[in-house]
Design a protein around this motif. Structure first.
Motif, mmCIF file in Angstrom:
data_model
loop_
_atom_site.group_PDB
_atom_site.id
_atom_site.type_symbol
_atom_site.label_atom_id
_atom_site.label_comp_id
_atom_site.label_asym_id
_atom_site.label_seq_id
_atom_site.Cartn_x
_atom_site.Cartn_y
_atom_site.Cartn_z
ATOM 1 N N VAL A 1 0.847 -1.191 0.000
ATOM 2 C CA VAL A 1 0.000 0.000 0.000
ATOM 3 C C VAL A 1 0.887 1.248 0.000
ATOM 4 C CG1 VAL A 1 -1.686 1.317 1.346
ATOM 5 C CG2 VAL A 1 -1.876 -1.176 1.191
ATOM 6 N N PRO A 2 0.639 2.217 -0.886
ATOM 7 C CA PRO A 2 1.445 3.445 -0.877
ATOM 8 C C PRO A 2 1.274 4.215 0.434
ATOM 9 C CG PRO A 2 0.153 3.271 -2.901
ATOM 10 C CD PRO A 2 -0.357 2.210 -1.972
ATOM 11 N N ILE A 3 2.377 4.718 0.956
ATOM 12 C CA ILE A 3 2.366 5.585 2.134
ATOM 13 C C ILE A 3 3.076 6.878 1.747
ATOM 14 C CG2 ILE A 3 3.116 5.893 4.522
ATOM 15 C CD1 ILE A 3 3.034 2.845 4.834
ATOM 16 N N VAL A 4 2.323 7.954 1.687
ATOM 17 C CA VAL A 4 2.856 9.262 1.308
ATOM 18 C C VAL A 4 3.120 10.058 2.580
ATOM 19 C CG1 VAL A 4 2.415 11.412 0.075
ATOM 20 C CG2 VAL A 4 1.598 9.238 -0.874
ATOM 21 N N VAL A 5 4.335 10.539 2.738
ATOM 22 C CA VAL A 5 4.722 11.257 3.954
ATOM 23 C C VAL A 5 4.982 12.724 3.634
ATOM 24 C CG1 VAL A 5 6.473 11.485 5.762
ATOM 25 C CG2 VAL A 5 5.701 9.206 5.047
ATOM 26 N N PHE A 6 4.391 13.602 4.454
ATOM 27 C CA PHE A 6 4.719 15.026 4.451
ATOM 28 C C PHE A 6 5.366 15.341 5.793
ATOM 29 C CE2 PHE A 6 1.238 14.954 1.382
ATOM 30 C CZ PHE A 6 1.692 15.816 0.391
ATOM 31 N N ASN A 7 6.612 15.756 5.771
ATOM 32 C CA ASN A 7 7.317 16.051 7.012
ATOM 33 C C ASN A 7 8.535 16.912 6.676
ATOM 34 O OD1 ASN A 7 7.534 15.902 9.767
ATOM 35 N ND2 ASN A 7 8.407 13.860 9.838
ATOM 36 N N PRO A 8 8.764 17.993 7.409
ATOM 37 C CA PRO A 8 9.932 18.827 7.103
ATOM 38 C C PRO A 8 11.256 18.085 7.243
ATOM 39 C CG PRO A 8 8.394 20.017 8.510
ATOM 40 C CD PRO A 8 7.926 18.593 8.458
ATOM 41 N N LEU A 9 11.312 17.148 8.190
ATOM 42 C CA LEU A 9 12.541 16.401 8.444
ATOM 43 C C LEU A 9 12.415 14.974 7.931
ATOM 44 C CD1 LEU A 9 13.281 17.509 12.126
ATOM 45 C CD2 LEU A 9 14.300 18.421 10.034
ATOM 46 N N LYS A 10 13.527 14.413 7.502
ATOM 47 C CA LYS A 10 13.556 13.000 7.162
ATOM 48 C C LYS A 10 13.741 12.197 8.448
ATOM 49 C CE LYS A 10 13.326 12.548 2.592
ATOM 50 N NZ LYS A 10 14.440 12.041 1.771
ATOM 51 N N GLU A 11 12.755 11.383 8.774
ATOM 52 C CA GLU A 11 12.898 10.509 9.938
ATOM 53 C C GLU A 11 13.209 9.099 9.466
ATOM 54 O OE1 GLU A 11 10.749 9.792 14.147
ATOM 55 O OE2 GLU A 11 9.664 9.016 12.445
ATOM 56 N N ARG A 12 14.203 8.520 10.083
ATOM 57 C CA ARG A 12 14.692 7.194 9.678
ATOM 58 C C ARG A 12 13.566 6.164 9.611
ATOM 59 N NH1 ARG A 12 15.532 2.455 9.111
ATOM 60 N NH2 ARG A 12 17.468 1.300 9.446
ATOM 61 N N ALA A 13 12.712 6.133 10.631
ATOM 62 C CA ALA A 13 11.684 5.092 10.681
ATOM 63 C C ALA A 13 10.602 5.289 9.631
ATOM 64 C CB ALA A 13 11.055 5.038 12.072
ATOM 65 N N LEU A 14 10.401 6.523 9.175
ATOM 66 C CA LEU A 14 9.432 6.750 8.109
ATOM 67 C C LEU A 14 10.011 6.399 6.743
ATOM 68 C CD1 LEU A 14 7.635 10.043 9.203
ATOM 69 C CD2 LEU A 14 6.606 7.779 8.930
ATOM 70 N N GLU A 15 11.331 6.363 6.657
ATOM 71 C CA GLU A 15 11.965 5.933 5.412
ATOM 72 C C GLU A 15 12.026 4.408 5.339
ATOM 73 O OE1 GLU A 15 15.174 8.957 3.935
ATOM 74 O OE2 GLU A 15 15.524 8.588 6.068
ATOM 75 N N ARG A 16 12.522 3.785 6.395
ATOM 76 C CA ARG A 16 12.592 2.320 6.441
ATOM 77 C C ARG A 16 12.617 1.893 7.903
ATOM 78 N NH1 ARG A 16 17.462 4.508 5.471
ATOM 79 N NH2 ARG A 16 19.308 3.627 6.478
ATOM 80 N N PHE A 17 12.088 0.709 8.163
ATOM 81 C CA PHE A 17 11.905 0.285 9.549
ATOM 82 C C PHE A 17 12.207 -1.198 9.687
ATOM 83 C CE2 PHE A 17 8.909 -1.309 12.898
ATOM 84 C CZ PHE A 17 9.509 -0.689 13.984
ATOM 85 N N THR A 18 12.985 -1.517 10.700
ATOM 86 C CA THR A 18 13.245 -2.909 11.052
ATOM 87 C C THR A 18 12.349 -3.284 12.220
ATOM 88 O OG1 THR A 18 15.548 -2.747 10.331
ATOM 89 C CG2 THR A 18 14.985 -4.561 11.823
ATOM 90 N N ASP A 19 11.449 -4.203 11.981
ATOM 91 C CA ASP A 19 10.491 -4.602 13.010
ATOM 92 C C ASP A 19 11.194 -5.493 14.036
ATOM 93 O OD1 ASP A 19 8.412 -5.463 14.562
ATOM 94 O OD2 ASP A 19 7.199 -6.242 12.912
ATOM 95 N N PRO A 20 11.269 -5.069 15.300
ATOM 96 C CA PRO A 20 11.954 -5.892 16.307
ATOM 97 C C PRO A 20 11.256 -7.220 16.570
ATOM 98 C CG PRO A 20 10.829 -4.038 17.340
ATOM 99 C CD PRO A 20 10.760 -3.807 15.866
ATOM 100 N N GLN A 21 10.006 -7.366 16.102
ATOM 101 C CA GLN A 21 9.299 -8.635 16.260
ATOM 102 C C GLN A 21 9.454 -9.546 15.037
ATOM 103 O OE1 GLN A 21 5.367 -8.443 18.165
ATOM 104 N NE2 GLN A 21 5.647 -6.241 18.367
#
Length: 249
Positions: A58-78
């Motif tokens: 599913v596409p996820i479009v982000v609007f945010n002034p800063l690049k946040e690591r978790a919004l770019e890519r995320f490693t699920d600890p589970q």
């Protein structure tokens, strides 16, 4: 402060001061637009949901002034595989670094595009929903006509082409959720921002159906719970009268 613009703006727009979605809606959504929140830092429970949605494609479009690591890519600890292989899942399918305070302009740009396309094609907006469930649509159209692309680009920090790319995704999505946090609410345009998000959802009928709706990220359940039981710094006269009747104070 905090989500007070949500508690003021949403009742004005949809009649209730809280979100309209459940976890089932995230399981069925076809598009998420995430505005003004850093879930990896402030809403970690949200990351699991975004991770699942992203893995469904599913596409996820982000609007945010800063690049946040978790919004770019995320490693699920589970996730045993992701943890064991040091891999991650891309979260944002597109990431737009809107100017701080430029969210209203970006939202107006998306709506302006949709209305222009609808005038040309007639199949973009949900006119039946607008006629049956909304008021003031003509005033919104007139306001957007008076808003120039030059102003939208200058205030949002985004190009018309960027905004039109988001509008195209939104136009083609049968069910969209918009999530937002205090990047939307914690400034002097907070209430207007919240109402614009609601307007964007309403013109496509994305309130009250599966996989769609508005999702303010409040941080923890007590904040939402306070609103549910009526706690506010400006209680209505009716609320105070009922307190006196039922609790004698």
């Amino acid at each position: 402060m905090c989500h007070e613009p949500t508690s003021v703006g949403l009742p004005q727009s949809i009649g209730i001061g809280k979100g309209t979605v459940s976890l089932d809606d995230f399981d069925n959504t076809q598009l998420i637009i995430a505005i003004g929140h850093n879930p990896g830092t402030n809403h970690p429970r949200m990351m699991g949901t975004l991770h699942e949605v992203a893995r469904r494609g599913v596409p996820i479009v982000v609007f945010n002034p800063l690049k946040e690591r978790a919004l770019e890519r995320f490693t699920d600890p589970q996730s045993v595989i992701e943890m064991a292989t040091y891999s991650s899942t891309n979260i944002a399918s597109s990431y737009y670094q809107v100017k701080a305070g430029g969210d209203a302009a970006a939202l107006k740009g998306i709506m302006k595009t949709l209305i222009e396309w609808d005038n040309e094609r007639g199949d973009i907006l949900d006119h039946d929903f607008i006629a049956e469930h909304t008021l003031g649509f003509e005033a919104v159209v007139e306001d957007l006509k008076q808003t120039s692309w030059q102003d939208i680009e200058s205030e949002s920090g985004l190009s018309q082409a960027d905004i039109e790319s988001v509008a195209l995704l939104y136009a083609n999505s049968p069910a969209t959720i918009i999530t937002y946090g205090m990047g939307i609410t914690q400034h002097n345009k907070g209430t207007a921002n919240v109402r614009l998000i609601a307007d964007l959802l309403l013109i496509k009928g994305n309130i009250g159906k599966l996989g769609a709706g508005i999702c303010p990220l409040r941080g923890h359940s007590n904040v939402q719970g306070n609103r549910t039981v009526g706690i506010t710094e400006k209680p209505s006269v009716e609320f105070l009268q009922k307190n006196r009747t039922n609790f004698w104070f």
